[in-house]
Design an enzyme around this catalytic site. Structure first.
Site, PDB file in Angstrom:
ATOM      1  N   ASP A 281       0.843  -1.200   0.000  1.00  0.00           N
ATOM      2  CA  ASP A 281       0.000   0.000   0.000  1.00  0.00           C
ATOM      3  C   ASP A 281       0.875   1.247   0.000  1.00  0.00           C
ATOM      4  O   ASP A 281       0.576   2.227   0.666  1.00  0.00           O
ATOM      5  CB  ASP A 281      -0.900  -0.062   1.262  1.00  0.00           C
ATOM      6  CG  ASP A 281      -1.954   1.032   1.283  1.00  0.00           C
ATOM      7  OD1 ASP A 281      -2.252   1.597   0.227  1.00  0.00           O
ATOM      8  OD2 ASP A 281      -2.481   1.324   2.380  1.00  0.00           O
ATOM      9  N   LYS A 310      -1.242   4.095  -7.954  1.00  0.00           N
ATOM     10  CA  LYS A 310      -1.779   5.439  -8.139  1.00  0.00           C
ATOM     11  C   LYS A 310      -1.761   5.725  -9.632  1.00  0.00           C
ATOM     12  O   LYS A 310      -0.743   5.526 -10.288  1.00  0.00           O
ATOM     13  CB  LYS A 310      -0.889   6.427  -7.386  1.00  0.00           C
ATOM     14  CG  LYS A 310      -1.484   7.781  -7.282  1.00  0.00           C
ATOM     15  CD  LYS A 310      -0.871   8.563  -6.138  1.00  0.00           C
ATOM     16  CE  LYS A 310      -1.339   9.991  -6.157  1.00  0.00           C
ATOM     17  NZ  LYS A 310      -2.785  10.149  -6.187  1.00  0.00           N
TER      18      LYS A 310
HETATM   19  C1  LIG Z   1      -0.844   4.568   2.876  1.00  0.00           C
HETATM   20  S1  LIG Z   1       0.275   4.192   4.117  1.00  0.00           S
HETATM   21  C2  LIG Z   1      -0.052   2.513   4.469  1.00  0.00           C
HETATM   22  C3  LIG Z   1      -1.258   2.292   5.326  1.00  0.00           C
HETATM   23  C4  LIG Z   1      -1.392   0.840   5.741  1.00  0.00           C
HETATM   24  N1  LIG Z   1      -1.649  -0.041   4.603  1.00  0.00           N
HETATM   25  C5  LIG Z   1      -2.522   0.655   6.719  1.00  0.00           C
HETATM   26  O1  LIG Z   1      -3.517   0.010   6.365  1.00  0.00           O
HETATM   27  O2  LIG Z   1      -2.417   1.127   7.849  1.00  0.00           O
HETATM   28  C6  LIG Z   1       1.774   4.070   3.226  1.00  0.00           C
HETATM   29  C7  LIG Z   1       2.962   3.641   4.070  1.00  0.00           C
HETATM   30  O3  LIG Z   1       4.043   3.359   3.180  1.00  0.00           O
HETATM   31  C8  LIG Z   1       5.241   3.643   3.858  1.00  0.00           C
HETATM   32  N2  LIG Z   1       6.326   3.765   2.879  1.00  0.00           N
HETATM   33  C9  LIG Z   1       6.438   4.650   1.854  1.00  0.00           C
HETATM   34  N3  LIG Z   1       7.578   4.401   1.161  1.00  0.00           N
HETATM   35  C10 LIG Z   1       8.181   3.332   1.777  1.00  0.00           C
HETATM   36  C11 LIG Z   1       9.363   2.610   1.520  1.00  0.00           C
HETATM   37  N4  LIG Z   1      10.190   2.935   0.509  1.00  0.00           N
HETATM   38  N5  LIG Z   1       9.670   1.575   2.340  1.00  0.00           N
HETATM   39  C12 LIG Z   1       8.859   1.248   3.375  1.00  0.00           C
HETATM   40  N6  LIG Z   1       7.711   1.893   3.638  1.00  0.00           N
HETATM   41  C13 LIG Z   1       7.375   2.929   2.850  1.00  0.00           C
HETATM   42  C14 LIG Z   1       4.929   4.924   4.628  1.00  0.00           C
HETATM   43  O4  LIG Z   1       5.791   5.038   5.739  1.00  0.00           O
HETATM   44  C15 LIG Z   1       3.471   4.683   5.048  1.00  0.00           C
HETATM   45  O5  LIG Z   1       3.400   4.174   6.360  1.00  0.00           O
END
Ligand SMILES: C[S@@+](CC[C@H](N)C(=O)[O-])C[C@H]1O[C@@H](n2cnc3c(N)ncnc32)[C@H](O)[C@@H]1O
Length: 363
Positions: A281, A310
């Site tokens: 996600d 997206k």
């Molecule tokens: C939309 S949120 C996810 C929400 C989660 N699916 C939930 O249901 O609670 C996106 C997440 O992706 C993480 N994220 C973005 N880029 C990342 C990366 N390169 N590696 C690890 N996590 C990443 C962000 O820290 C964020 O917590």
């Protein structure tokens, strides 16, 4: 006015062109040549001149569509819908179209995201006298709760002046009202995002498939997991989850003992052993996420995957075609027998949710 060769399709408001392009393209693949007209917010009319709608709907299959949430075949249009006897006008419209039912139930729809309360309020009040009259005329079956196996009479009201009459074949249309499973936010889930994965699991899988594909003892990786709404869905079904995210995970979820938190970059981290499920996600460039998913699939690091993409503001349908081709290429290279699907879920906004799983290809 009687209609043949008309499909009434529902999508998220603002995505009418994407749903229309998808229908034009998918129908053409099965020999259905048509064009679309946006009808109201979230509704389109797809016309197949000189052809019947239902064989095309059967050949395309709703499950293979991304932007279309639900669809019905057109019966006719009542225009104008007179203010003084709307029920009588609908009965006459059905008679003119040679449609005598019997239908299992009748539903009245208003445009999606309708902000004026007057039309939805009218639709709610109107359904009961309408059903009574239809029952009296023998067009609607006697059981007020309906018969799930019987066709439904769908009446779409774009405004107060017209009624679009359509038939819902339960074998062709969504199992959910207007294609959206009604889900309640679970009290202990750490984020509202949890509803997105739950909706995806309902949209992509039958009850049997969910039970078969998500079982106690299976393993999963959740990329971009924090605070844990998607992980929560998997833990509820007894899966052991590795949650990859630099952000903090929900404490109560971690206390389940089924979650291992890895504070790593999801694009470079890989598991030491293949897992059953990969979910992702992360909001990032879609091409980058597709490449990541393709690599996991090609190397058989997971057996199934659900992830978000997206999409750009324009050419969404064309972009998805490219991404789908890349995912299918990686699956072919892996030698696995997997199907790629995607859906623009109720809980999706500018993104779509994709699924790669061992699924039957038709409905
Ligand atoms: C939309 S949120 C996810 C929400 C989660 N699916 C939930 O249901 O609670 C996106 C997440 O992706 C993480 N994220 C973005 N880029 C990342 C990366 N390169 N590696 C690890 N996590 C990443 C962000 O820290 C964020 O917590």
């Amino acid at each position: 006015m009687t209609e043949t060769g008309v499909i009434r399709a529902l999508c998220r408001p603002g995505f009418e062109a994407d749903a229309g392009q998808e229908l034009v393209s998918r129908a053409a693949e099965v020999g259905g040549y048509g064009f679309f007209v946006p009808e109201a917010a979230g509704w389109i009319r797809f016309e197949l001149p000189g052809q019947a709608a239902e064989p095309v709907m059967r050949a395309v299959s709703l499950r293979n569509l991304v932007f279309v949430r639900d669809w019905y075949s057109g019966i006719g249009v009542v225009d104008p819908l007179p203010g003084e006897d709307r029920v009588g006008a609908v009965l006459e419209g059905l008679r003119d179209a040679g449609e005598s039912g019997p239908f299992g139930r009748v539903d009245v729809h208003v445009p999606l995201g309708e902000t004026e309360e007057a039309l939805p309020r009218f639709a709610r009040k109107w359904t009961s006298p309408l059903a009574k009259a239809l029952r009296g005329a023998g067009i609607l079956q006697g059981n007020p709760d309906g018969d799930a196996g019987a066709p439904g009479l769908e009446i779409l009201l774009p405004d107060f002046s017209r009624a679009l009459l359509a038939r819902r074949d339960p074998a062709l249309s969504s199992a959910f009202h207007e294609g959206v499973p009604r889900l309640r936010m679970p009290g202990t889930a750490p984020s509202r995002s949890t509803l997105k994965l739950e909706e995806a699991l309902h949209r992509f899988f039958t009850t049997d498939e969910r039970e078969r594909l998500l079982r106690h003892g299976m393993t999963a990786v959740d990329l971009g997991a924090a605070p844990g709404g998607w992980t929560w869905q998997l833990v509820q079904r007894g899966l052991a989850v590795t949650a990859v995210d630099n952000g903090p995970m929900d404490e109560a979820l971690m206390a389940s003992g089924l979650v291992t938190h890895r504070t790593e970059d999801a694009f470079s981290w890989r598991p030491s052993h293949p897992v059953d499920w990969l979910v992702c996600d992360i909001v990032d460039r879609p091409a980058r996420v597709v490449e990541l998913m393709a690599e996991w699939l090609e190397n058989r690091l997971c057996r199934l995957a659900v992830f978000n993409l997206k999409l750009p503001m324009k050419q969404r349908w064309a972009c998805w075609q490219e991404y789908r081709a890349r995912l299918e290429e990686s699956i072919a290279a892996s030698g696995a027998d997997l199907t790629v699907r995607a859906a623009h879920l109720y809980h999706d906004r500018e993104e779509i949710t994709c699924c790669v799983a061992p699924l039957t290809r038709s409905r």
